[in-house]
Design an enzyme around this catalytic site. Structure first.
Site, short mmCIF file in Angstrom:
data_model
loop_
_atom_site.label_atom_id
_atom_site.label_comp_id
_atom_site.label_asym_id
_atom_site.label_seq_id
_atom_site.Cartn_x
_atom_site.Cartn_y
_atom_site.Cartn_z
CB ALA A 42 -0.57 -4.16 1.67
CG HIS A 43 1.87 -7.69 -1.03
ND1 HIS A 43 1.58 -8.85 -1.69
CD2 HIS A 43 1.02 -6.77 -1.52
CE1 HIS A 43 0.60 -8.64 -2.55
NE2 HIS A 43 0.25 -7.38 -2.46
CG ASN A 44 6.04 -6.09 -3.05
OD1 ASN A 44 5.31 -7.07 -2.96
ND2 ASN A 44 7.31 -6.18 -3.42
#
Length: 342
Positions: A232-234
């Site tokens: 997922a993001h980051n």
């Protein structure tokens, strides 16, 4: 010389392909690393066999032997060289392929048919872009990296050198960011960051890596991701960390170096996983692991040995129940005898 081995037998023996030791034919190279397959060492038709230098021979072997410190690693080294030779032969641009006028393509590059190379893309020397690959604007692909068919790399993402990305991978799709509204709907939060894949990373087929909201989703050097992994993001994945198939890592989680994550494990968001952690398959990790080299399992995941003891206790519950029932019967009989005496 490549595998630092010692030859025993005919040093002029030649081979042209590889084979499993139990199936190999004349003209093939095989290896023996697992003792379970030792019997085939004496019956195989392979012309050359790589074995561990500690291997003791119980009877004569007809094949030429190459003794090395680690047969499995030595065989992998040769297979890697074989693949390099095959991919190095691929050069040029097949048609039809779209390459924007602003893109920069290095030397000894291969670009397959129906590939799309967008604005200001950089494809470094020796990179191989297979058919059907999409590289969005301002994407960089490093030296000698291999992008297999159907890979989609969104704008601004960076791929380092000697990276292998297998078919169907999507890099840089939007992170799952939505703000709940008073009316029950969700407002999309723009994902304006990117994904950075450092050197010597391998990413398995149909894995997805989301771009960050701000900054970068980061896969560090030497990491290995299996098929069907969701990052997922980051998220940050540390150096030389290995993640097996069907693992899901939620947003902003930081995974340390040399971590091993078994298949179907799930990691919650905004947690940290210490260096050297081992997470068993199907584990659900909801809290940070702060102590390095910890092994955990279960849902929610706990210390591995504690979990094993708990499982053993659960398995013993039926026997424990029977013992309690037997004790109840004994106590009942003792009470009846006591009442009779009274």
């Amino acid at each position: 010389m490549m595998i630092n081995g010692k030859v025993e037998g005919n040093a002029d023996t030649a081979v042209s392909s590889f084979g499993k030791i139990e199936e190999a034919k004349a003209g093939q190279l095989a290896f023996l690393a697992n003792p379970k397959y030792e019997e085939y060492l004496y019956s195989t038709e392979a012309s050359i066999i790589i074995i561990n230098e500690t291997q003791e021979l119980r009877q004569p072997v007809s094949a030429t032997l190459i003794k090395v410190a680690d047969a499995y690693t030595a065989f992998a080294t040769l297979l890697d060289k074989y693949n390099q030779i095959k991919t190095q032969q691929l050069t040029g641009i097949q048609q039809p392929a779209y390459i924007d006028a602003t893109a920069k393509v290095g030397e000894q590059v291969f670009i397959g048919a129906f590939a799309y190379i967008g604005e200001n893309v950089i494809v470094a020397d020796g990179a191989k872009i297979f058919p059907g690959v999409f590289l969005g604007a301002n994407v960089t692909v490093g030296k000698n990296s291999i992008i297999h068919p159907g890979v989609k790399i969104y704008h601004e993402c960076i791929v380092g050198s000697n990276v292998i990305i297998h078919a169907g991978v999507v890099i840089g799709s939007d992170g799952f960011g939505f703000a709940p509204q008073a009316d029950g709907s969700f407002k999309k939060i723009p994902q304006i960051g990117n994904v950075i894949i450092e050197d010597n990373v391998e990413i398995g087929a149909n894995t997805t890596i989301d771009r960050s909201t701000i900054g970068s989703t980061l896969i560090k050097a030497g990491a290995k991701l299996d098929n069907l992994v969701q990052i997922a993001h980051n998220v940050e994945v540390g150096n030389n960390t290995a993640i097996a198939a069907l693992v899901g890592v939620s947003g902003s989680t930081k995974i340390g170096n040399n971590v091993i994550i078994g298949g179907q494990a799930g990691l919650a968001g905004h947690i940290q996983i210490a260096d050297g952690t081992k997470i068993n398959g199907k584990s659900g990790v909801s809290k940070s692991i702060k102590t390095p080299n910890t092994s955990i399992t279960g849902t929610p995941a706990i210390d591995y040995l504690t979990s094993m003891r708990s499982q053993a206790m659960v398995r013993n519950l039926p026997a424990l129940e029977q013992r309690v029932k037997d004790l109840e019967q004994i106590l009942k009989k003792l009470m009846e005898k006591s009442e009779t005496k009274d």
